[in-house]
Design a protein around this motif. Structure first.
Motif, PDB file in Angstrom:
ATOM      1  N   VAL A  87     -27.512  30.509  -8.216  1.00 20.10           N
ATOM      2  CA  VAL A  87     -26.868  31.612  -7.498  1.00 20.10           C
ATOM      3  C   VAL A  87     -25.400  31.252  -7.286  1.00 20.10           C
ATOM      4  N   LYS A  88     -24.564  32.288  -7.262  1.00 21.05           N
ATOM      5  CA  LYS A  88     -23.139  32.071  -7.044  1.00 21.05           C
ATOM      6  C   LYS A  88     -22.839  32.368  -5.584  1.00 21.05           C
ATOM      7  N   ARG A  89     -22.233  31.404  -4.909  1.00 20.54           N
ATOM      8  CA  ARG A  89     -21.832  31.585  -3.508  1.00 20.54           C
ATOM      9  C   ARG A  89     -20.320  31.413  -3.466  1.00 20.54           C
ATOM     10  N   GLY A  90     -19.598  32.541  -3.423  1.00 16.10           N
ATOM     11  CA  GLY A  90     -18.148  32.441  -3.540  1.00 16.10           C
ATOM     12  C   GLY A  90     -17.810  31.900  -4.915  1.00 16.10           C
ATOM     13  N   ARG A  91     -17.091  30.791  -4.964  1.00 11.00           N
ATOM     14  CA  ARG A  91     -16.716  30.208  -6.244  1.00 11.00           C
ATOM     15  C   ARG A  91     -17.664  29.096  -6.670  1.00 11.00           C
ATOM     16  N   ARG A  92     -18.724  28.871  -5.892  1.00  8.65           N
ATOM     17  CA  ARG A  92     -19.616  27.753  -6.184  1.00  8.65           C
ATOM     18  C   ARG A  92     -20.913  28.216  -6.824  1.00  8.65           C
ATOM     19  N   LEU A  93     -21.432  27.399  -7.738  1.00 11.09           N
ATOM     20  CA  LEU A  93     -22.760  27.628  -8.297  1.00 11.09           C
ATOM     21  C   LEU A  93     -23.735  26.726  -7.536  1.00 11.09           C
ATOM     22  N   MET A  94     -24.801  27.340  -7.037  1.00  7.82           N
ATOM     23  CA  MET A  94     -25.788  26.585  -6.263  1.00  7.82           C
ATOM     24  C   MET A  94     -27.155  26.692  -6.945  1.00  7.82           C
ATOM     25  N   LEU A  95     -27.889  25.594  -6.903  1.00  6.61           N
ATOM     26  CA  LEU A  95     -29.269  25.580  -7.373  1.00  6.61           C
ATOM     27  C   LEU A  95     -30.158  25.937  -6.181  1.00  6.61           C
TER      28      LEU A  95
END
Ligand SMILES: [Zn+2]
Length: 164
Positions: A87-95
């Protein structure tokens, strides 16, 4: 190599993979997928010099990929029946866990959720699950029922959906 007490890198069915060192509940954010943001042109150069570098990249937006080389995301393997998603949270990709994950389980995601319609890369799959599609390709090739399930879970970024 970035390490985290909640995750380890171990030998798994297909090479090395990310293995949980603790339990994660469904919906938990497991880790950030860190790396260098590179252009599509740079990824094309990887295909000519070291294809494995290209295979490890995560689609980041219409024109960019995230290259996880040297970070934990380098070991994120595909499954056709995954227990996590990106998932994308702002500019970050999170698992993110999409099922309960127990310590010792390999953490996988479905590569097709990050392959836009213009991603021509395909992979023969050996994930070993009963849902195995045999060939992993872009989002437009995903069975409708699978895509619906992934959309409900919120693990297909908008720019990937819009590329179909
Ligand atoms: Zn498979």
């Amino acid at each position: 190599m970035a390490s985290s007490p909640s995750l380890t890198i171990k030998s798994v069915r297909n090479g090395r993979g990310i293995v949980a060192a603790k339990n994660f509940r469904r919906g938990a954010l497991i880790t950030e997928i860190k790396g260098r943001i590179v252009t599509a042109e740079e990824v094309w150069r990887y295909w000519e010099t070291d294809p494995r570098l290209g295979e490890n990249c995560f689609r980041y937006d219409d024109d960019h990929y995230l290259d996880p080389d040297g970070e934990i995301g380098q070991y994120a393997n595909h499954s056709c029946d995954p227990n996590a998603g990106i998932v994308k949270r702002g500019r970050r990709l999170m698992l993110k866990a999409i099922a309960p994950i127990a310590a010792g389980d390999e953490i996988t995601h479905d590569y097709s959720t990050l392959l836009a319609a213009d991603d021509v890369w395909r992979m023969r799959c050996n994930c070993g699950t009963s849902k195995c599609r045999r060939v992993v390709a872009h989002i437009g090739k995903l069975p409708a029922v699978t895509l619906r399930a992934y959309r409900r879970l919120g693990i297909v970024p908008d720019f990937i959906l819009e590329s179909r």
